[in-house]
Design a protein around this motif. Structure first.
Motif, short mmCIF file in Angstrom:
data_model
loop_
_atom_site.label_atom_id
_atom_site.label_comp_id
_atom_site.label_asym_id
_atom_site.label_seq_id
_atom_site.Cartn_x
_atom_site.Cartn_y
_atom_site.Cartn_z
N CYS A 1 0.82 -1.21 0.00
CA CYS A 1 0.00 0.00 0.00
C CYS A 1 0.86 1.26 0.00
O CYS A 1 0.55 2.24 -0.69
N VAL A 2 1.94 1.24 0.79
CA VAL A 2 2.83 2.40 0.83
C VAL A 2 3.46 2.64 -0.53
O VAL A 2 3.54 3.78 -1.01
N LEU A 3 3.89 1.57 -1.19
CA LEU A 3 4.49 1.71 -2.52
C LEU A 3 3.47 2.24 -3.52
O LEU A 3 3.80 3.09 -4.37
N MET A 4 2.24 1.73 -3.44
CA MET A 4 1.21 2.18 -4.37
C MET A 4 0.82 3.63 -4.14
O MET A 4 0.29 4.28 -5.04
N LEU A 5 1.07 4.14 -2.95
CA LEU A 5 0.84 5.55 -2.69
C LEU A 5 2.06 6.40 -3.05
O LEU A 5 1.92 7.48 -3.61
N LEU A 6 3.25 5.89 -2.73
CA LEU A 6 4.46 6.68 -2.93
C LEU A 6 4.82 6.84 -4.41
O LEU A 6 5.28 7.91 -4.82
N ILE A 7 4.63 5.78 -5.21
CA ILE A 7 4.99 5.87 -6.63
C ILE A 7 4.17 6.95 -7.35
O ILE A 7 4.75 7.85 -7.99
N PRO A 8 2.83 6.92 -7.26
CA PRO A 8 2.08 8.02 -7.91
C PRO A 8 2.34 9.38 -7.25
O PRO A 8 2.39 10.39 -7.95
N LEU A 9 2.51 9.40 -5.91
CA LEU A 9 2.76 10.67 -5.24
C LEU A 9 4.08 11.30 -5.68
O LEU A 9 4.19 12.52 -5.77
N SER A 10 5.08 10.47 -5.94
CA SER A 10 6.36 10.99 -6.42
C SER A 10 6.19 11.62 -7.81
O SER A 10 6.77 12.67 -8.10
N PHE B 1 -4.52 7.38 2.55
CA PHE B 1 -3.42 7.43 3.50
C PHE B 1 -3.91 7.14 4.91
O PHE B 1 -3.27 6.40 5.68
N TYR B 2 -5.06 7.70 5.27
CA TYR B 2 -5.60 7.47 6.61
C TYR B 2 -5.93 6.00 6.84
O TYR B 2 -5.63 5.44 7.90
N ASN B 3 -6.54 5.37 5.86
CA ASN B 3 -7.02 3.99 6.04
C ASN B 3 -5.92 2.95 5.94
O ASN B 3 -5.96 1.93 6.65
N TYR B 4 -4.93 3.17 5.07
CA TYR B 4 -4.00 2.08 4.74
C TYR B 4 -2.55 2.32 5.15
O TYR B 4 -1.75 1.39 5.15
N VAL B 5 -2.20 3.55 5.47
CA VAL B 5 -0.82 3.84 5.86
C VAL B 5 -0.69 4.05 7.36
O VAL B 5 0.25 3.55 7.99
N LEU B 6 -1.64 4.78 7.97
CA LEU B 6 -1.59 4.96 9.42
C LEU B 6 -1.79 3.62 10.12
O LEU B 6 -2.62 2.81 9.71
N PRO B 7 -1.02 3.33 11.16
CA PRO B 7 -1.19 2.07 11.91
C PRO B 7 -2.60 1.95 12.48
O PRO B 7 -3.28 2.95 12.74
N GLN B 8 -3.04 0.71 12.67
CA GLN B 8 -4.40 0.46 13.15
C GLN B 8 -4.65 1.06 14.54
O GLN B 8 -5.80 1.33 14.90
N SER B 9 -3.60 1.27 15.32
CA SER B 9 -3.77 1.83 16.66
C SER B 9 -4.23 3.29 16.62
O SER B 9 -4.72 3.80 17.63
N PHE B 10 -4.09 3.95 15.46
CA PHE B 10 -4.46 5.35 15.35
C PHE B 10 -5.92 5.55 14.96
O PHE B 10 -6.40 6.68 14.94
#
Length: 337
Positions: A201-210, A254-263
């Protein structure tokens, strides 16, 4: 493991609304669904029939409308049915299909929004080379790349998710089959898979964001160096709609898939998921249509043509009547002035 029940039905607990407000919420979601599907289909139709919209930007925008239509149709119809029915079950196969379509659509849209930023960069920074750099073949490759990236994510995550044994309660604390909500029901260690999914998920967000950040950094530099106020205004208008959609969609993802579940809690997850699965697909065509003169012009032209067509049909029906001629078994048209 002999009592493994992975292939039994799941139960979707839904949005957990108060019974007094469920009717109002149902009506609101139904209206949003109808408006979203209608608006996206109109956008696709306008881009297809109007030659002024046969440009790379609008071709990519038509792909976005297709994704949004499939995106909202993946979750909302089942949600509406569950809100008015007593049984809120979903079969194992249907749950897997929903996961695949959902993951594919969200992944494809993430990639497509990044590629649309590249299109805006070429249009603003290299306007003379734009027809060459963004020709039909390149546009088709960009769209195919976005669809391929999203479907690859779906083919990777769906089989692994559905292969876990679900021996505990089959009640999913969500209104659709979302992977984090399903993994809470697994009776096996899912920590390694959750780590893999998090990295994915992080990669799928970072690649387009870059791509987006690089493209808009160059755009801002180019706009800053422009002397023409009109040119700056046009560049800002061109990019503002895309930036609005990127901010909404990427913020929720970002909120749903990057932030840890504890947040965040499961209740907060449902609210955020409802926002970007129900509201966001409606905002995309509205933002682009209301803030875009070309789209509004094409829509007005289509409405004028349909109005003229209806008037001609009305006149034809009003001034041409069929009269039966006595003694003859035939009809003939007679025109009145």
């Amino acid at each position: 493991m002999k009592n493994r029940t992975s292939f039994s039905d799941f139960v979707l607990l839904g949005l957990l609304l108060n019974s007094k407000t469920i009717g109002i919420v149902f009506a609101v979601i139904l209206v949003i669904f109808v408006v979203t599907v209608t608006a996206n289909l109109v956008m696709i139709f306008l881009i297809h029939v109007d030659r002024h919209l046969h440009t790379p930007m609008y071709f990519l925008l038509s792909q976005l409308s297709i994704m949004d239509t499939l995106f909202i149709c993946t979750t909302v119809p089942k949600l509406l049915v569950d809100m008015v029915s007593k049984e809120k079950t979903i079969s194992f196969v249907a749950c897997g299909i929903q996961i695949f379509l959902y993951v594919t659509m969200i992944g494809s849209e993430l990639f497509l929004l990044g590629l649309m930023a590249y299109d805006r960069y070429v249009a603003v920074c290299n306007p003379l080379r734009y027809p060459v750099l963004m020709n039909r073949r390149v546009c088709l490759l960009l769209a195919a790349g976005a669809w391929f990236g999203g479907s690859l994510d779906g083919f990777l995550l769906t089989p692994i998710t559905m292969n876990f044994p679900y021996c505990h309660s089959h009640s999913i604390e969500h209104f659709f089959c979302e992977i984090p909500a399903i993994l809470r029901l697994a009776c096996a260690d899912t920590s390694q898979y959750e780590t893999l999914m998090y990295i994915c998920c992080v990669l799928m967000l970072l690649i387009p964001l870059s791509i987006i950040s690089t493209s808009y950094s160059r755009i801002l530099l180019t706009v800053y160096c422009m002397r023409s106020v009109e040119g700056k205004k046009k560049a800002f208008t061109t990019c503002s709609s895309h930036l609005t959609i990127v901010s909404i969609f990427y913020g929720a993802a970002f909120y749903n898939y990057v932030l840890p579940q504890s947040f965040h809690t499961p209740e907060q997850d449902k609210v955020v998921s409802a926002f970007y699965t129900i509201v966001t697909p409606m905002l995309n065509p509205l933002i682009y249509s209301l803030r875009n003169k070309d789209v509004m012009g094409a829509l007005k032209k289509l409405l004028k043509l349909s109005t003229l067509f209806n008037i001609k049909e009305f006149c034809h029906a009003s001034f041409h009547v069929n009269i039966r001629i006595p003694g003859k078994l035939k009809y003939m048209g007679r025109k009145f002035t």
